[in-house]
Design a protein around this motif. Structure first.
Motif, mmCIF file in Angstrom:
data_model
loop_
_atom_site.group_PDB
_atom_site.id
_atom_site.type_symbol
_atom_site.label_atom_id
_atom_site.label_comp_id
_atom_site.label_asym_id
_atom_site.label_seq_id
_atom_site.Cartn_x
_atom_site.Cartn_y
_atom_site.Cartn_z
ATOM 1 N N ALA A 112 -9.494 -7.580 0.845
ATOM 2 C CA ALA A 112 -9.233 -8.406 -0.334
ATOM 3 C C ALA A 112 -8.483 -9.678 0.048
ATOM 4 N N GLU A 113 -7.497 -9.554 0.930
ATOM 5 C CA GLU A 113 -6.728 -10.719 1.370
ATOM 6 C C GLU A 113 -7.583 -11.668 2.197
ATOM 7 N N ARG A 154 2.209 1.715 -3.578
ATOM 8 C CA ARG A 154 1.190 2.202 -4.510
ATOM 9 C C ARG A 154 0.944 3.693 -4.337
ATOM 10 N N ALA A 181 0.841 -1.208 0.000
ATOM 11 C CA ALA A 181 0.000 0.000 0.000
ATOM 12 C C ALA A 181 0.869 1.248 0.000
ATOM 13 N N GLU A 205 -5.665 2.459 1.681
ATOM 14 C CA GLU A 205 -5.239 1.424 0.730
ATOM 15 C C GLU A 205 -5.049 0.088 1.448
ATOM 16 N N HIS A 206 -4.430 0.155 2.612
ATOM 17 C CA HIS A 206 -4.202 -1.071 3.385
ATOM 18 C C HIS A 206 -5.529 -1.687 3.829
ATOM 19 N N HIS A 239 -8.337 -1.648 2.160
ATOM 20 C CA HIS A 239 -8.814 -2.388 0.984
ATOM 21 C C HIS A 239 -8.055 -3.703 0.835
ATOM 22 N N ASP A 240 -6.728 -3.631 0.986
ATOM 23 C CA ASP A 240 -5.900 -4.835 0.850
ATOM 24 C C ASP A 240 -6.276 -5.887 1.884
ATOM 25 N N THR A 241 -6.551 -5.437 3.103
ATOM 26 C CA THR A 241 -6.880 -6.362 4.191
ATOM 27 C C THR A 241 -8.133 -7.163 3.861
#
Length: 201
Positions: free
Chosen positions: A157-158, A129, A126, A150-151, A153-155
């Motif tokens: 998604a993961e 990016r 993140a 951003e993180h 969203h990543d969390t």
């Protein structure tokens, strides 16, 4: 949860379901209305900021709300066994884990202890990016709140990628996931995005 947070922000908490009777009622079973996966920051005490009581929330926390096997297993337990209809993934401003991830990408960054590095490493993508999008050669001036979003969203998604059980519950309409950010000074939990059908817990 929104009404409880509103009471907390207004300084008018009810402190519900925290008495002896409630404690006895929960001695042999729990039926939480939601799961909260959040940062372990001492300022994010879930039952306080959402004005909830004993047994209301199934809470999983670690520094930076970073996905791990133990986190996924705990959230799967909440969905499969406790049948919670909602997972709230809660980040916050001024997050120490986010700041550590940003600082770790500096060209002159000192080496971190191994366990801390492994914890914050999932936040670094993140950071990269946001750094690229901001066209910064170094991360000193990077927007930490943007990295945090951003993180977040990543969390999620993961989590969906790591857990077939959770992604299936979302697809079946049995589970909603809300990504939110907590504002430390105001006390507000601000939803940023939703996956699936999110009930108002």
């Amino acid at each position: 949860m929104r009404s409880g947070n509103a009471r907390f922000v207004a300084g008018e908490p009810l402190y519900p379901r925290q008495d002896v009777d409630r404690r006895h009622e929960l001695a042999h079973a729990q039926t939480p209305i939601a799961t909260l996966f959040g940062c372990a920051d001492s300022r994010l005490a879930a039952e306080l900021i959402f004005d909830k009581g004993l047994g209301d929330l199934f809470v999983v926390r670690n520094a930076g709300q970073v996905i791990s096997d133990s986190v996924v297993g705990s959230l799967e337990y909440a969905v499969a066994v406790l049948e919670v209809p909602l997972i709230v993934v809660l980040g916050h401003d001024s997050c120490g884990a986010v700041r550590a991830a940003i600082d770790s990408t500096r060209s002159d960054a000192p080496e971190l202890p191994a366990h801390i590095w492994r914890l914050i490493a999932p936040i670094v993508p993140a950071v990269r990016r946001v750094q690229r999008a901001s066209r910064l050669s170094e991360t000193a001036d990077i927007d930490a709140e943007r990295v945090g979003r951003e993180h977040l969203h990543d969390t999620i998604a993961e989590l969906l990628h790591s857990s077939e059980l959770i992604s299936a519950a979302v697809e079946d309409g049995r589970l909603g996931i809300v990504g939110a950010n907590y504002r430390l000074a105001e006390g507000t939990a601000v939803p940023h995005f939703t996956v699936g059908v999110a009930v108002d817990a």
